[in-house]
Enzyme design. Structure first.
Site, PDB file in Angstrom:
ATOM      1  N   ASN A 155     -32.814  -1.322  64.860  1.00 15.48           N
ATOM      2  CA  ASN A 155     -33.535  -0.157  65.391  1.00 15.48           C
ATOM      3  C   ASN A 155     -34.648   0.296  64.470  1.00 15.48           C
ATOM      4  OD1 ASN A 155     -33.092   2.841  64.240  1.00 15.48           O
ATOM      5  ND2 ASN A 155     -31.331   1.574  63.658  1.00 15.48           N
TER       6      ASN A 155
ATOM      7  N   ASN B 250     -29.809  12.664  54.162  1.00 16.47           N
ATOM      8  CA  ASN B 250     -30.179  11.309  54.584  1.00 16.47           C
ATOM      9  C   ASN B 250     -31.143  10.708  53.570  1.00 16.47           C
ATOM     10  OD1 ASN B 250     -31.235   9.049  55.785  1.00 16.47           O
ATOM     11  ND2 ASN B 250     -31.457   9.947  57.834  1.00 16.47           N
TER      12      ASN B 250
ATOM     13  N   CYS C 174     -32.493   6.102  55.484  1.00 16.15           N
ATOM     14  CA  CYS C 174     -33.071   5.414  56.642  1.00 16.15           C
ATOM     15  C   CYS C 174     -34.075   4.366  56.170  1.00 16.15           C
ATOM     16  CB  CYS C 174     -33.754   6.426  57.566  1.00 16.15           C
ATOM     17  SG  CYS C 174     -34.576   5.592  58.934  1.00 16.15           S
TER      18      CYS C 174
ATOM     19  N   CYS D 240      -9.203 -24.793  52.397  1.00 14.89           N
ATOM     20  CA  CYS D 240     -10.289 -23.885  52.786  1.00 14.89           C
ATOM     21  C   CYS D 240      -9.912 -23.131  54.044  1.00 14.89           C
ATOM     22  CB  CYS D 240     -11.585 -24.659  53.002  1.00 14.89           C
ATOM     23  SG  CYS D 240     -11.481 -25.926  54.284  1.00 14.89           S
TER      24      CYS D 240
ATOM     25  N   CYS E 122      -9.395 -23.704  65.412  1.00 15.66           N
ATOM     26  CA  CYS E 122      -8.312 -24.090  66.321  1.00 15.66           C
ATOM     27  C   CYS E 122      -8.132 -23.020  67.394  1.00 15.66           C
ATOM     28  CB  CYS E 122      -7.008 -24.278  65.546  1.00 15.66           C
ATOM     29  SG  CYS E 122      -5.624 -24.675  66.640  1.00 15.66           S
TER      30      CYS E 122
END
Ligand SMILES: Cc1cc2nc3c(=O)[nH]c(=O)nc-3n(C[C@H](O)[C@H](O)[C@H](O)COP(=O)(O)OP(=O)(O)OC[C@H]3O[C@@H](n4cnc5c(N)ncnc54)[C@H](O)[C@@H]3O)c2cc1C
Ligand SMILES: Cc1cc2nc3c(=O)[nH]c(=O)nc-3n(C[C@H](O)[C@H](O)[C@H](O)COP(=O)(O)O)c2cc1C
Ligand code: SF4
Ligand code: SF4
Ligand code: SF4
Lengths: 453, 437
Positions: free
Chosen positions: B80, B138, B141, B384, B391
């Protein structure tokens, strides 16, 4: 919806979102069992993987280069017993009681990819350099088209001879249009026509040695794919009866411009179809769609012995067809004006298995009865035209008039003449006809290269 | 244990929340009408969409978001370029009054962003004066269209301290500092915030990223009329980053502040993971952008049932419970080794384990073509575990420890004869056992 409209379009296929979602479910198996299950080596293991990795053009190429009728096969293949049969995703649910996975819907993905190619204008084939060799193909059904396309892709000059007005064989004059419509056939035909094949329709290869003469008329090799266009009949020698049809004629009328005639004949009438195979299923379901009052499917064995696919059997039942099982038709009942009024039946019970493993129907003495019917369609099997060997007299055929070929090459007993499709197998599948055409084309290339050397 | 005995409430900076689930500051918390509906759905509080002082006009780019998909899975992340609130400050404050009046038991946290100290102070004060229970600063951002704001502040640690200090002086309500993940070590800025007087830390804001590029015109998405930009990535894909930063801060004794966990939370399990690593509240945006407020119902019910099953009544008892098990990698006991083990009764023969082991692991799985079954060569298995990730049958492949004297085979060399041609001396210098700079 009018009856005619009911025959115009088949069901919609997947869109991109659905196809990607289905591809996402695919396990991308090692040595994919689905690819092993396809008679035409269409390689779903590869084209689904390509779709999954957003290589959509590559996926379309995989299909079309292996199977020029990939669209038709995506729609018409009985996938449950071919590619989807051993699908690991299906096994996932078999082995796990808590699982609910079904096989990947390979046919639907395949159809989507082909339609997507048409929508986006993607062309798989580039124009090859022309070659001098000329090949004649007799019959424009799936086997002939596949053979022609495989050769044309390499620049061979191919002419298809087709006795009917339009190409396509059973796809054009057999399969009902609500299962496989004209618009779809036209597009798939266009892909083939773009390869630069010459079509000679309304051109029956006929007369003594008609096929063999092609070799003298300048063709370097000939492929025979005439299919099976005679119908087996209950009483082959009986005179014509008004209201009695062979499946070949009945189904052909639905698609060759005589739709209104057959609609008027069937509408509000009682129809009985004899047979238990896929063709019989097309006949009964279409009769329902033609507004018949009642449609009976008359079959001499029981439900589980019917050769039709299980989804077809269920669909016909759901459509309202009455199944008259364990009844052997023995005679047609007619009026003084030679109009059909009924079908004489004898009830049967199942005895010991025959060589096909299915139990043999045995007539029950004194149980004969008459089913009132205005129309009877005989769908008890297509066979080679009795007269067909006349136009290839030196080509070896078996006791059913089916052409004998070498399985690896499609080579007949006559040098330079190859064959494939229903005429070598008996009633079979589109996908098998495609494979036969392809195999023969490859053999023809080898044959012609040797001729040159 | 009775479900109604479960106590999901938490105290966060002395403020009581009836559950730990909050809306994070973003479009999901843009108006009182929206927040009121979220409270009805079950969220206990909101960090309102970041206020601005009306000094500079705020205009959101258009379009302002793009999704990152994975296969048929939509929105594993969202990109965004949205700015802070474009609503007039007066409107936003009036919304606070409405919410406080109608939802007195729910918590309103005012998120603010200033560009210099006076503006921070002003926004803090008006928020407190109009009913905010807490503040969130804030500092984080990553894509403000106006220079010198957002994570630019969060990356200049002294500014964090300076602005926090001004805010703290101006108000008496608790102050949370919201951190950017677009740095290497979050404990450092968190300490600056603490020194400025912050009462808590929230993390993470969005991760700087590029979601993808339109192949028609080569413009990164979202395509704002021919231009794309590095901007904020959120959603499930960033959860590992969020968990890591929360855990780092929780482990850092010098910080010692309550934490609010943010980043990729959709289910009660995601939320509980943040809590187990030290968060006492959690915040959600993308999960709501994807599914709506209703997901909180499943968070509350799922978490309560899980606690009931484990015999835990108070959620606060779970905060930080996984931290002792989180250690630096040098604490691993490397003498203990294991291998994958297969329960082939359940195998469906897809062969994916074989493919990935061949191409990405130890070539430890042979393929039995006829029976379509894998055959594990135990002493080549690297443990690993990638075969178990591909699977399709859950529980078929698991890890098993091997006896102490068991040894893994060394990876074979293609052509030993070429050793003659090697130009090579072994490295023999003595050195330290840890890295020195
Ligand atoms: C009603 C019906 C439904 C079917 N449904 C399915 C289905 O759903 N799925 C599936 O896989 N298969 C289905 N099949 C089977 C499938 O259609 C055939 O196996 C396939 O069409 C065989 O292809 P072919 O090329 O051998 O012959 P055909 O398709 O029969 O084509 C042969 C062509 O050769 C032409 N021809 C014949 N003799 C001459 C000559 N002397 N000169 C010139 N041209 C000649 C014919 O006019 C025809 O066009 C169905 C068949 C029928 C009859
Ligand atoms: C469209 C959008 C707008 C956002 N706006 C703000 C904002 O104004 N203030 C803020 O502190 N965080 C903002 N954020 C960050 C979120 O509050 C949150 O920290 C981040 O999205 C990670 O959480 P998530 O994965 O649950 O979305 C925004 C996020 C998105 C996706
Ligand atoms: S068998 Fe099924 S799951 Fe495996 S590759 Fe083919 S379609 Fe996919
Ligand atoms: S051609 Fe038919 S059998 Fe082959 S993969 Fe496609 S749908 Fe399946
Ligand atoms: S991935 Fe699992 S199901 Fe597939 S072959 Fe390997 S063990 Fe069997």
């Amino acid at each position: 919806m009018s009856a005619a409209d009911r025959f115009k379009h088949m069901n919609k296929g997947f869109d991109l979102g659905q196809a990607l979602a289905e591809a996402d479910r695919c396990l991308l198996c090692h040595d994919a069992p689905c690819s092993r299950g396809c008679p035409a080596e269409t390689d779903p293991g590869a084209f689904i993987r390509k779709l999954r990795f957003q290589n959509i053009t590559g996926a379309i190429r995989t299909i079309k280069t292996n199977n020029i009728m990939g669209g038709a096969c995506g729609v018409l293949c009985p996938t449950a017993r071919l590619c989807e049969k051993e699908c690991s995703a299906r096994l996932k649910s078999l082995e796990r009681p808590e699982g609910a996975d079904s096989p990947i819907q390979i046919g639907k993905i395949q159809r989507f990819l082909i339609e997507h190619g048409w929508q986006t204008g993607f062309q798989v084939f580039e124009k090859p350099a022309a070659r001098p060799e000329k090949v004649a193909v007799v019959g424009s059904g799936p086997s002939g088209l596949s053979c022609a396309a495989e050769l044309a892709q390499d620049g061979y000059q191919v002419t298809i001879f087709e006795e009917r007005p339009e190409p396509g064989g059973v796809l054009r004059y057999g399969v009902v249009a609500y299962r496989f419509d004209m618009a779809f056939l036209e597009k798939e035909m266009q892909d083939i026509k773009n390869l630069g094949i010459t079509f000679q329709c309304n051109h029956r290869i006929d007369g003594p040695e008609g096929a063999e003469k092609l070799l003298q008329d300048g063709f370097d090799a000939v492929f025979l794919g005439p299919g099976l266009w005679d119908a087996a009949r209950l009483k082959p020698d009986a005179p014509a009866i008004d209201g009695l049809y062979s499946s070949v004629k009945y189904l052909s009328m639905l698609r060759d411009g005589r739709f209104n005639d057959i609609h008027q004949k069937v509408k509000d009438k009682t129809v009985a179809v004899i047979g238990g195979g896929s063709v019989a299923m097309d006949c009964v379901e279409s009769a329902v769609k033609l507004d018949a009052k009642d449609v009976y499917l008359v079959y001499r064995r029981s439900y589980s012995q019917m050769p039709a696919e299980s989804d077809e059997r269920i669909e016909a039942l759901e459509a309202g067809v009455h199944y008259l099982l364990l009844n052997q038709p023995v005679d047609f009942i007619t009026s003084k004006q030679n109009c059909l009024t009924g079908l004489k039946l004898v009830r049967t019970q199942l005895g010991a298995p025959d060589e096909s493993g299915r139990r043999t129907p045995e007539l029950i003495k004194g149980s004969d009865w008459v089913l009132d019917a205005d129309i009877v369609v005989e769908a008890i099997g297509n066979k080679a035209e009795d007269a067909s060997p006349q136009w290839y007299p030196n080509v070896k055929v078996n006791n059913r008039n089916l052409i004998e070929v070498d399985a690896e090459t499609g080579q007949t007993s006559v040098k330079g003449i190859f064959a494939g499709g229903d005429i070598i197998r008996g009633p079979a599948l589109v996908v098998q006809a495609v494979q036969d055409g392809k195999v023969a084309a490859k053999a023809i290339k080898t044959y012609l290269n040797k001729q040159e050397a | 244990m009775a479900k109604n005995a479960i106590d999901l409430s938490v105290d966060f900076c002395g403020v009581h929340f009836h559950n730990p689930f909050l809306l994070s500051s973003s479009p999901v918390a843009n108006s009182a009408e929206m927040v009121a509906r979220s409270f009805e759905a079950g969220w206990s509080g909101v960090v309102f969409k970041t206020l601005n002082s009306d000094r500079l006009p705020i205009v959101h780019p258009s379009p302002r978001m793009a999704a990152v998909d994975y296969g048929r899975k939509q929105m594993v992340a969202v990109q965004n370029v949205e700015q802070i609130s474009d609503r007039p400050l007066k409107d936003n404050l009036t919304e606070f009054l409405y919410l406080k009046k109608n939802y007195p038991d729910h918590i309103i946290i005012s998120s603010i962003m200033g560009f210099f100290a006076d503006e921070w102070e002003y926004l803090a004060k008006v928020s407190e004066d109009n009913g905010a229970d807490m503040l969130e600063l804030n500092f984080s951002c990553p894509h403000m269209c106006i220079e010198g704001s957002g994570h630019k502040v969060g990356q200049a640690f002294h500014l964090i301290e300076q602005f926090t200090e001004r805010v703290k002086k101006a108000v008496s309500i608790p102050v949370i500092a919201k951190m950017t993940p677009n740095i290497t070590d979050m404990t450092e800025p968190a300490i600056f915030a603490k020194n400025g007087g912050a009462d808590a830390i929230s993390a993470i804001n969005t991760v700087s990223g590029i979601s993808g590029i339109d192949l028609d015109d080569f413009v990164p998405r979202p395509n704002v009329f021919g231009i794309g930009a590095v901007s904020g990535t959120s959603g499930p894909a960033i959860k590992p980053i969020g968990l890591h930063f929360i855990a780092d801060m929780a482990k850092c004794e010098e910080i010692g502040l309550p934490l609010s966990g943010i980043g990729g939370i959709e289910t009660w399990i995601d939320a509980l993971e943040y809590i187990l690593l030290g968060a006492s509240t959690i915040q959600v945006t993308t999960g709501i952008m994807h599914f709506g407020y209703r997901i909180v119902e499943d968070m509350i019910e799922g978490l309560s049932d899980c606690m009931a099953q484990q015999g835990i009544t108070k959620l606060s008892d779970l905060i930080g419970k996984a931290l002792p098990n989180l250690q630096p990698t040098d604490q691993f006991d490397l003498d203990r080794q294991g291998v994958a083990q297969y329960n082939l009764d359940k195998c469906i023969g897809c062969g994916q384990c074989h493919i990935v082991c061949q191409d990405a692991a130890g070539q430890a799985i042979d393929w039995d073509i006829e029976n379509r079954r894998p055959q594990l060569i135990e002493d080549k298995c690297l443990s690993c575990m990638i075969c178990s990730f591909v699977c399709p049958v859950p529980g078929l492949i698991s890890f098993k420890e091997m006896p102490k004297d068991w040894r893994r085979r060394e990876t074979a060399v293609m052509d030993k004869n070429l050793e003659n041609e090697l130009e090579y001396e072994p490295f023999t210098k003595e050195g330290p056992h840890e890295c020195t700079y």
